[in-house]
Design a protein around this motif. Structure first.
Motif, mmCIF file in Angstrom:
data_model
loop_
_atom_site.group_PDB
_atom_site.id
_atom_site.type_symbol
_atom_site.label_atom_id
_atom_site.label_comp_id
_atom_site.label_asym_id
_atom_site.label_seq_id
_atom_site.Cartn_x
_atom_site.Cartn_y
_atom_site.Cartn_z
ATOM 1 N N GLU A 89 0.835 -1.203 0.000
ATOM 2 C CA GLU A 89 0.000 0.000 0.000
ATOM 3 C C GLU A 89 0.871 1.255 0.000
ATOM 4 O O GLU A 89 0.608 2.204 -0.750
ATOM 5 C CB GLU A 89 -0.914 0.020 1.227
ATOM 6 C CG GLU A 89 -1.770 1.258 1.298
ATOM 7 C CD GLU A 89 -2.656 1.320 2.526
ATOM 8 O OE1 GLU A 89 -3.261 2.387 2.748
ATOM 9 O OE2 GLU A 89 -2.739 0.324 3.263
ATOM 10 N N GLN A 90 1.933 1.263 0.811
ATOM 11 C CA GLN A 90 2.822 2.426 0.874
ATOM 12 C C GLN A 90 3.522 2.655 -0.466
ATOM 13 O O GLN A 90 3.649 3.787 -0.923
ATOM 14 C CB GLN A 90 3.860 2.251 1.990
ATOM 15 C CG GLN A 90 4.828 3.412 2.120
ATOM 16 C CD GLN A 90 4.119 4.726 2.444
ATOM 17 O OE1 GLN A 90 3.062 4.757 3.060
ATOM 18 N NE2 GLN A 90 4.709 5.831 1.999
ATOM 19 N N GLU A 91 3.969 1.569 -1.110
ATOM 20 C CA GLU A 91 4.618 1.710 -2.422
ATOM 21 C C GLU A 91 3.649 2.297 -3.454
ATOM 22 O O GLU A 91 4.033 3.122 -4.274
ATOM 23 C CB GLU A 91 5.136 0.359 -2.907
ATOM 24 C CG GLU A 91 6.366 -0.111 -2.183
ATOM 25 C CD GLU A 91 6.751 -1.523 -2.581
ATOM 26 O OE1 GLU A 91 7.910 -1.702 -2.987
ATOM 27 O OE2 GLU A 91 5.903 -2.433 -2.489
ATOM 28 N N ARG A 92 2.407 1.859 -3.396
ATOM 29 C CA ARG A 92 1.424 2.372 -4.349
ATOM 30 C C ARG A 92 1.141 3.855 -4.089
ATOM 31 O O ARG A 92 1.012 4.650 -5.021
ATOM 32 C CB ARG A 92 0.121 1.562 -4.274
ATOM 33 C CG ARG A 92 -0.900 1.994 -5.278
ATOM 34 C CD ARG A 92 -0.393 1.890 -6.711
ATOM 35 N NE ARG A 92 -1.206 2.701 -7.582
ATOM 36 C CZ ARG A 92 -0.788 3.262 -8.708
ATOM 37 N NH1 ARG A 92 0.441 3.078 -9.122
ATOM 38 N NH2 ARG A 92 -1.590 3.984 -9.428
ATOM 39 N N ARG A 93 1.074 4.225 -2.820
ATOM 40 C CA ARG A 93 0.783 5.620 -2.470
ATOM 41 C C ARG A 93 1.931 6.557 -2.887
ATOM 42 O O ARG A 93 1.699 7.711 -3.185
ATOM 43 C CB ARG A 93 0.491 5.752 -0.991
ATOM 44 C CG ARG A 93 -0.825 5.119 -0.591
ATOM 45 C CD ARG A 93 -1.213 5.452 0.833
ATOM 46 N NE ARG A 93 -2.419 4.767 1.231
ATOM 47 C CZ ARG A 93 -3.652 5.136 0.886
ATOM 48 N NH1 ARG A 93 -3.825 6.182 0.111
ATOM 49 N NH2 ARG A 93 -4.692 4.454 1.306
ATOM 50 N N THR A 94 3.154 6.046 -2.888
ATOM 51 C CA THR A 94 4.309 6.880 -3.253
ATOM 52 C C THR A 94 4.847 6.530 -4.645
ATOM 53 O O THR A 94 5.953 6.915 -4.998
ATOM 54 C CB THR A 94 5.439 6.713 -2.218
ATOM 55 O OG1 THR A 94 5.843 5.338 -2.176
ATOM 56 C CG2 THR A 94 4.997 7.163 -0.837
ATOM 57 N N TYR A 95 4.047 5.829 -5.428
ATOM 58 C CA TYR A 95 4.484 5.316 -6.728
ATOM 59 C C TYR A 95 5.054 6.396 -7.638
ATOM 60 O O TYR A 95 6.062 6.189 -8.302
ATOM 61 C CB TYR A 95 3.301 4.614 -7.409
ATOM 62 C CG TYR A 95 3.657 3.921 -8.699
ATOM 63 C CD1 TYR A 95 4.352 2.713 -8.696
ATOM 64 C CD2 TYR A 95 3.289 4.465 -9.927
ATOM 65 C CE1 TYR A 95 4.668 2.064 -9.871
ATOM 66 C CE2 TYR A 95 3.607 3.820 -11.111
ATOM 67 C CZ TYR A 95 4.297 2.623 -11.080
ATOM 68 O OH TYR A 95 4.618 1.992 -12.250
ATOM 69 N N ASP B 290 6.355 9.260 -6.768
ATOM 70 C CA ASP B 290 7.423 10.023 -6.128
ATOM 71 C C ASP B 290 8.748 9.432 -6.604
ATOM 72 O O ASP B 290 9.182 8.380 -6.137
ATOM 73 C CB ASP B 290 7.304 9.934 -4.606
ATOM 74 C CG ASP B 290 8.424 10.672 -3.893
ATOM 75 O OD1 ASP B 290 9.349 11.190 -4.555
ATOM 76 O OD2 ASP B 290 8.369 10.717 -2.648
ATOM 77 N N SER C 129 11.568 1.489 -3.093
ATOM 78 C CA SER C 129 11.272 0.698 -1.912
ATOM 79 C C SER C 129 12.371 -0.296 -1.569
ATOM 80 O O SER C 129 13.163 -0.702 -2.415
ATOM 81 C CB SER C 129 9.941 -0.022 -2.084
ATOM 82 O OG SER C 129 9.936 -0.717 -3.300
#
Length: 195
Positions: A50-56, A58, A63
């Motif tokens: 989820e974090q990777e998708r949210r900062t994709y 950026d 990651s």
């Protein structure tokens, strides 16, 4: 040439494993520098969190667990993929590798809604070595979906004249030992003569 070979199969005694070994040996004997990344043996995590998708988007964020793969990709001049085709596509492990490694800022840049800029212009050649359980006629009928992904998506993020070579063995579900040997020999000859 610096070649990054990405291998994706869970079984160490598979025919794909034999093809990976042949490909690496043939390329090395032709004088290429070969780095082999065995995604299963490395326990690469293919799951986009989820974090990777949210900062994709950026571009400053890469990651954990993907950074060394990004470094390998950026240094490569050619890519060789060795994997079995399952359900008309690559194994989930390989798909997850693309999701987590071919990131904005690494593989491409989006400057606007209609402006995709390739970032892997260091890659001049892609070779796919794959097997299919399906017969050739069925793949033709379906339009070779995995080939289209590589030709229209993956290759377009590389050098402008990046060559794509597709080496496939169909009908693995009923394949004879002789047919497998001939395909393995074809891979050896083709990659040994790679310039």
């Amino acid at each position: 040439m610096r070649v990054l070979l990405i291998y994706s199969h869970p079984c160490s005694d598979s025919f794909s494993s034999t093809l990976r070994q042949i490909a690496a040996e043939a390329l090395s004997s032709a004088g290429h520098e070969v780095e082999v990344r065995d995604l299963y043996a490395e326990s690469f995590d293919p799951v986009l969190s989820e974090q990777e998708r949210r900062t994709y988007y950026d571009e400053s964020t890469i990651s954990e667990g993907a950074g060394d793969h990004v470094a390998s990709l950026r240094q490569a001049q050619a890519l060789v993929f060795v994997y079995p085709t399952w359900w008309f596509g690559s194994p989930a492990m390989l798909k997850g590798w693309f999701d987590r490694v071919w990131l904005p800022g690494v593989a491409f840049r989006l400057s606007g809604p209609n402006d995709l800029q390739p970032r892997l212009t260091n890659i001049q050649r892609i070779v796919v070595v794959t097997t299919y359980g399906s017969p050739r006629w069925l793949l033709w009928l379906l339009g070779w979906p995995d080939w289209r992904v590589f030709k229209r998506a993956i290759r377009t993020l590389c050098a402008p004249r990046c060559r794509l070579e597709w080496l496939s063995l169909t009908g693995m579900d009923n394949c004879t030992d002789d047919k497998r040997r001939r395909f393995a020999a074809k891979i050896r000859v083709r990659l040994s003569n790679w310039k």
